[in-house]
Design a protein around this motif. Structure first.
Motif, PDB file in Angstrom:
ATOM      1  N   VAL A  14      31.427  16.842  26.297  1.00 50.31           N
ATOM      2  CA  VAL A  14      30.399  17.726  26.505  1.00 50.31           C
ATOM      3  C   VAL A  14      30.564  19.419  26.726  1.00 50.31           C
ATOM      4  N   ALA A  15      32.814  19.386  26.869  1.00 54.61           N
ATOM      5  CA  ALA A  15      32.573  20.651  27.263  1.00 54.61           C
ATOM      6  C   ALA A  15      33.018  21.317  25.631  1.00 54.61           C
ATOM      7  N   LYS A  16      33.656  20.521  24.872  1.00 55.25           N
ATOM      8  CA  LYS A  16      33.558  20.950  23.695  1.00 55.25           C
ATOM      9  C   LYS A  16      31.999  21.707  22.691  1.00 55.25           C
ATOM     10  N   MET A  17      30.884  20.544  23.460  1.00 57.32           N
ATOM     11  CA  MET A  17      29.459  20.807  22.530  1.00 57.32           C
ATOM     12  C   MET A  17      28.934  21.907  23.334  1.00 57.32           C
ATOM     13  N   ILE A  18      29.568  22.878  24.227  1.00 52.95           N
ATOM     14  CA  ILE A  18      29.011  24.358  24.981  1.00 52.95           C
ATOM     15  C   ILE A  18      29.162  24.815  24.107  1.00 52.95           C
ATOM     16  N   VAL A  19      30.549  24.982  23.461  1.00 48.66           N
ATOM     17  CA  VAL A  19      31.050  25.876  23.083  1.00 48.66           C
ATOM     18  C   VAL A  19      30.481  25.590  21.509  1.00 48.66           C
ATOM     19  N   VAL A  20      29.968  24.752  21.428  1.00 44.59           N
ATOM     20  CA  VAL A  20      29.079  24.247  19.525  1.00 44.59           C
ATOM     21  C   VAL A  20      27.911  24.885  19.553  1.00 44.59           C
ATOM     22  N   TYR A  21      26.955  24.929  20.908  1.00 49.79           N
ATOM     23  CA  TYR A  21      25.896  25.300  21.301  1.00 49.79           C
ATOM     24  C   TYR A  21      26.191  26.783  21.399  1.00 49.79           C
ATOM     25  N   ASP A  27      41.585  33.353  34.933  1.00 47.55           N
ATOM     26  CA  ASP A  27      41.713  34.096  33.761  1.00 47.55           C
ATOM     27  C   ASP A  27      40.241  34.624  33.357  1.00 47.55           C
ATOM     28  N   SER A  28      39.647  32.963  32.939  1.00 47.34           N
ATOM     29  CA  SER A  28      38.269  33.525  33.031  1.00 47.34           C
ATOM     30  C   SER A  28      37.200  33.881  33.605  1.00 47.34           C
ATOM     31  N   VAL A  29      37.283  33.990  35.153  1.00 45.81           N
ATOM     32  CA  VAL A  29      36.567  34.155  36.197  1.00 45.81           C
ATOM     33  C   VAL A  29      36.854  35.519  36.274  1.00 45.81           C
ATOM     34  N   ARG A  30      38.291  35.794  36.123  1.00 43.66           N
ATOM     35  CA  ARG A  30      38.176  37.396  35.615  1.00 43.66           C
ATOM     36  C   ARG A  30      37.769  37.987  34.862  1.00 43.66           C
ATOM     37  N   THR A  31      37.769  37.930  34.072  1.00 45.93           N
ATOM     38  CA  THR A  31      36.737  38.227  32.759  1.00 45.93           C
ATOM     39  C   THR A  31      36.221  38.595  32.970  1.00 45.93           C
ATOM     40  N   LEU A  32      35.034  37.424  33.271  1.00 41.20           N
ATOM     41  CA  LEU A  32      34.076  37.625  33.300  1.00 41.20           C
ATOM     42  C   LEU A  32      33.021  38.434  34.564  1.00 41.20           C
ATOM     43  N   VAL A  33      33.618  38.325  35.268  1.00 40.26           N
ATOM     44  CA  VAL A  33      33.847  39.488  36.995  1.00 40.26           C
ATOM     45  C   VAL A  33      34.028  41.004  36.240  1.00 40.26           C
ATOM     46  N   LEU A  34      35.122  41.381  35.794  1.00 36.82           N
ATOM     47  CA  LEU A  34      35.403  42.980  34.900  1.00 36.82           C
ATOM     48  C   LEU A  34      34.820  43.153  34.482  1.00 36.82           C
ATOM     49  N   LEU A  35      34.135  42.181  33.165  1.00 38.39           N
ATOM     50  CA  LEU A  35      33.341  42.089  31.742  1.00 38.39           C
ATOM     51  C   LEU A  35      31.817  42.776  32.553  1.00 38.39           C
ATOM     52  N   ALA A  73      43.339  28.157  23.898  1.00 41.35           N
ATOM     53  CA  ALA A  73      43.092  28.271  25.210  1.00 41.35           C
ATOM     54  C   ALA A  73      42.082  29.657  26.108  1.00 41.35           C
ATOM     55  N   ILE A  74      42.747  30.123  25.960  1.00 37.82           N
ATOM     56  CA  ILE A  74      42.127  31.806  26.889  1.00 37.82           C
ATOM     57  C   ILE A  74      41.475  32.601  25.789  1.00 37.82           C
ATOM     58  N   PRO A  75      41.917  32.727  24.812  1.00 41.48           N
ATOM     59  CA  PRO A  75      41.324  33.472  24.059  1.00 41.48           C
ATOM     60  C   PRO A  75      39.305  33.096  23.752  1.00 41.48           C
ATOM     61  N   LEU A  76      39.371  31.493  23.702  1.00 41.24           N
ATOM     62  CA  LEU A  76      38.587  30.746  23.423  1.00 41.24           C
ATOM     63  C   LEU A  76      37.379  31.102  25.066  1.00 41.24           C
ATOM     64  N   LYS A  77      37.965  30.994  26.164  1.00 41.54           N
ATOM     65  CA  LYS A  77      37.694  30.827  26.998  1.00 41.54           C
ATOM     66  C   LYS A  77      37.445  32.459  27.488  1.00 41.54           C
ATOM     67  N   ARG A  78      37.753  33.323  26.910  1.00 47.63           N
ATOM     68  CA  ARG A  78      37.398  35.134  27.101  1.00 47.63           C
ATOM     69  C   ARG A  78      36.441  34.976  25.912  1.00 47.63           C
ATOM     70  N   MET A  96      40.464  22.786  27.204  1.00 48.01           N
ATOM     71  CA  MET A  96      39.954  22.114  25.303  1.00 48.01           C
ATOM     72  C   MET A  96      41.301  22.274  24.611  1.00 48.01           C
ATOM     73  N   THR A  97      42.408  22.238  24.707  1.00 45.28           N
ATOM     74  CA  THR A  97      43.424  22.100  23.612  1.00 45.28           C
ATOM     75  C   THR A  97      43.475  20.603  22.988  1.00 45.28           C
ATOM     76  N   VAL A  98      43.450  19.829  24.397  1.00 46.23           N
ATOM     77  CA  VAL A  98      43.489  18.136  24.418  1.00 46.23           C
ATOM     78  C   VAL A  98      41.882  17.799  22.745  1.00 46.23           C
ATOM     79  N   GLN A  99      43.183  17.426  22.184  1.00 48.40           N
ATOM     80  CA  GLN A  99      42.153  16.454  20.862  1.00 48.40           C
ATOM     81  C   GLN A  99      41.431  15.509  20.953  1.00 48.40           C
ATOM     82  N   GLY A 100      40.334  15.700  20.942  1.00 51.08           N
ATOM     83  CA  GLY A 100      38.946  14.866  20.802  1.00 51.08           C
ATOM     84  C   GLY A 100      37.933  15.551  20.843  1.00 51.08           C
ATOM     85  N   TRP A 101      36.476  14.490  20.852  1.00 51.69           N
ATOM     86  CA  TRP A 101      35.192  15.071  21.077  1.00 51.69           C
ATOM     87  C   TRP A 101      34.861  13.648  21.864  1.00 51.69           C
TER      88      TRP A 101
END
Length: 320
Positions: free
Chosen positions: A206-213, A72-80, A148-153, A195-200
């Protein structure tokens, strides 16, 4: 005007972010405030595949919710990317015809730079004015509840401007190419984690810190507005001086908060030895991005501070 604006099912006016996400319809994609994460229904697996042990692991993965999120993320990025590319071409033609300031930009390839920056401002502005975006950010950092999906979109909305700039803006400096490629790679790395798993800690951290940045940089969209408009309007005008000062102040706050959060995360990782292998290349990428931020901050300071402007004039006079 309000009568013409699209409305939600409850009769309230639709936010710009909702309108953008509605271009990619999906069950539950508009749910920004649910207590639970999205539950994807696995696709049925043929009997001949079930009986084969060789493909069991692949079938399990590609029927999982994480694989569904990645696709879904790849499709969203390509269409956008396709939509933004077409919109940039149309905007270029309209601005070139209606705006004398835009038409007189020299060299001509800078026109594409202006268009790309203005589109980035528009996309990041849509995120920043959305109440649902800030509600999701609050839940993300206060409760560690990543949707999940709203965040990655949303990440795709941020990354698309860098992706499109790689092929639409001619004569990009090498540093900007590396910056755009780095941000795109970080987007795909973040999308590859649940991303829905708890913890940092570990790769998830690393993935969550990318979102923070990305969240911190999103708020500093005024910097991109100044970088674009300085090409069209006199940089010493009152409007541009005010915009430069606002961009500098917002960027200082965003960079300080960004680096502070990363420093806390880094020190915690050292203390608990919770780093993964992916943490090292990520920190190298952040170091490169931070060096670019520092250069940009210095450049904005020279143009926003009267003392710095006078100091530069004195240096120039002494040299001459």
């Amino acid at each position: 005007m309000a009568e013409l604006w699209p409305k939600c099912s409850d009769g309230t006016l639709m936010e710009p972010l909702d309108m953008l996400l509605s271009l990619f319809p999906r069950r539950g994609a508009e749910n920004w405030t649910s207590e639970t994460c999205f539950v994807m229904v696995p696709s049925p697996v043929p009997n001949f595949v079930k009986s084969s042990g060789l493909y069991d692991s692949l079938v399990a993965y590609f029927s999982s919710s994480l694989a569904d999120e990645i696709l879904d993320s790849v499709r969203t990025l390509v269409l956008l990317s396709l939509m933004i590319t077409v919109a940039m071409v149309l905007s270029f033609c309209v601005c070139n015809r209606l705006s004398s300031n835009f038409r007189n930009v020299a060299p001509a390839h800078k026109k594409w730079y202006v268009i790309a920056k203005l589109f980035k401002v528009a996309l990041l502005g849509i995120l920043c004015i959305s109440k649902k975006y800030w509600a999701a950010v609050y839940r993300t950092y206060y409760f560690d509840q990543f949707l999940a999906i709203p965040l990655k979109r949303t990440m795709a909305i941020y990354a698309v401007s860098d992706v499109v700039a790689l092929w639409m803006v001619p004569k990009l400096p090498t540093s900007r190419i590396i910056h755009h490629v780095t941000s795109t790679v970080l987007f795909f790395l973040a999308c590859g984690n649940d991303m829905t798993v708890q913890g940092w800690t570990g790769n998830l951290g690393v993935a969550k810190m990318i979102v923070v940045y990305g969240n911190f940089i999103t708020v500093a969209y005024l910097v991109n507005a100044y970088l674009a408009l300085r090409v069209l309007y006199p940089p010493n005008s009152r409007m541009m001086n005010l915009l430069c000062l606002m961009a500098f102040c917002s960027y200082v706050l965003c960079c300080t908060g960004n680096w502070g959060v990363h420093l806390i995360w880094f020190l915690h990782g050292l203390k608990t030895l919770s780093f993964s292998v992916a943490a090292l290349p990520y920190l190298v990428a952040v170091r490169f991005l931070a060096s670019g931020d520092i250069v940009l901050l210095q450049w904005l300071w020279e143009r926003s501070s009267p003392a710095a402007k006078n100091q530069n004039k004195d240096k120039k006079t002494t040299t001459e």
